[in-house]
Design an enzyme around this catalytic site. Sequence first.
Site, PDB file in Angstrom:
ATOM      1  N   LEU A 209       8.973   1.938  39.252  1.00 47.02           N
ATOM      2  CA  LEU A 209       9.961   2.623  38.425  1.00 47.02           C
ATOM      3  C   LEU A 209      10.808   1.559  37.754  1.00 47.02           C
ATOM      4  O   LEU A 209      11.070   0.503  38.352  1.00 47.02           O
ATOM      5  CB  LEU A 209      10.866   3.534  39.267  1.00 47.02           C
ATOM      6  CG  LEU A 209      10.280   4.808  39.870  1.00 47.02           C
ATOM      7  CD1 LEU A 209      11.335   5.512  40.718  1.00 47.02           C
ATOM      8  CD2 LEU A 209       9.770   5.750  38.791  1.00 47.02           C
ATOM      9  N   ASP A 210      11.261   1.825  36.536  1.00 49.35           N
ATOM     10  CA  ASP A 210      12.176   0.893  35.885  1.00 49.35           C
ATOM     11  C   ASP A 210      13.423   0.724  36.734  1.00 49.35           C
ATOM     12  O   ASP A 210      13.824   1.641  37.470  1.00 49.35           O
ATOM     13  CB  ASP A 210      12.581   1.420  34.500  1.00 49.35           C
ATOM     14  CG  ASP A 210      11.422   1.435  33.516  1.00 49.35           C
ATOM     15  OD1 ASP A 210      10.432   0.719  33.764  1.00 49.35           O
ATOM     16  OD2 ASP A 210      11.513   2.162  32.509  1.00 49.35           O
ATOM     17  N   ARG A 211      14.048  -0.420  36.589  1.00 51.13           N
ATOM     18  CA  ARG A 211      15.232  -0.732  37.408  1.00 51.13           C
ATOM     19  C   ARG A 211      16.308   0.351  37.304  1.00 51.13           C
ATOM     20  O   ARG A 211      16.933   0.716  38.304  1.00 51.13           O
ATOM     21  CB  ARG A 211      15.801  -2.087  36.963  1.00 51.13           C
ATOM     22  CG  ARG A 211      17.008  -2.538  37.773  1.00 51.13           C
ATOM     23  CD  ARG A 211      17.500  -3.884  37.282  1.00 51.13           C
ATOM     24  NE  ARG A 211      18.668  -4.331  38.015  1.00 51.13           N
ATOM     25  CZ  ARG A 211      19.317  -5.464  37.768  1.00 51.13           C
ATOM     26  NH1 ARG A 211      18.899  -6.256  36.792  1.00 51.13           N
ATOM     27  NH2 ARG A 211      20.363  -5.804  38.482  1.00 51.13           N
TER      28      ARG A 211
END
Length: 315
Positions: free
Chosen positions: A141-143
Amino acid sequence: MTESFEKVQLITIEDDEQHQRIDNYLIRVLKGVPKSKIYRILRKGEVRVNKKRVKPEYKLQAQDQLRLPPIRLETPVAADIDSSRIEYLEQAIIYEDERLIVLNKPSGIAVHGGSGLKFGVIEGLRVLRPNAPFLELVHRLDRETSGCLLIAKKRSALRHLHEQLRNNQVDKIYHALVIGAWPEHRGKVKAPLFKNTLQSGERMVQVNDAGKPSETRYRVLATFARSTLVEAKPITGRTHQIRVHCLHAGHAIACDSKYGDAEFDKSIKALGCNRLCLHAAQIRFMHPKTEQQVTFFAPYDDKLTNLLETNKNAL
């Protein structure tokens, strides 16, 4: 494994750990130990398999008896990890068994360290579960994205889940707050995505015919005066796919520092929410042990809850 590996360790290689080169196995298991030290103890014969010396290219077999010597590190592995973040990760675990962890990943925490980051989800979980011989990300997942994240605790589980991902058998559903009124009839966005890495190392994605085919399906969940809460289901799994497809549709996600609308974001931040308004709300897959379909839901964090429930009249 202890942080300093100060005691002799005796390990029996399990079925799902076989056929790995021993140097790669040790690099994964001895987190924080420099590669140079790992190859040194192999070269000196301090690592024994079935009481014999082995070379780095030796491939482990099931039931091999592995002896690791005491290893003292100059700096503890977890020295730079904030204990409050570790506690937060413990509370974020939705489900755990002997094969996998389902985590409600907090926004703002990367899935792993690197690129100047000392702390990520995987590093934190390795501190929380020091005796777990295997902890690896199933997907990413993106940060700044929160929500459902899968971590495998066995290599066999990782292989099983990766196969499901390749065969499009894992369903992921996201919720996103976007600018403007998303049309009820717009059920999908199909647009090729091209990934470009800048000199700084930052990844930027744009719609471009030279890119890879990409599709996201959408459904309106709630309509507000200036924005819409949508459900987004990625059919393909490209980098920043949902974020760029929303932008391409003319409805950027709130508080998206890469692809957002600065003026709209300013109004959202004034309501107390300064995080990307994208959340992996649900994930469905076949459990690697039971082969039964399971579904997990991740609740919103306090910032998203407050924004969507308490401040919805201002949206």
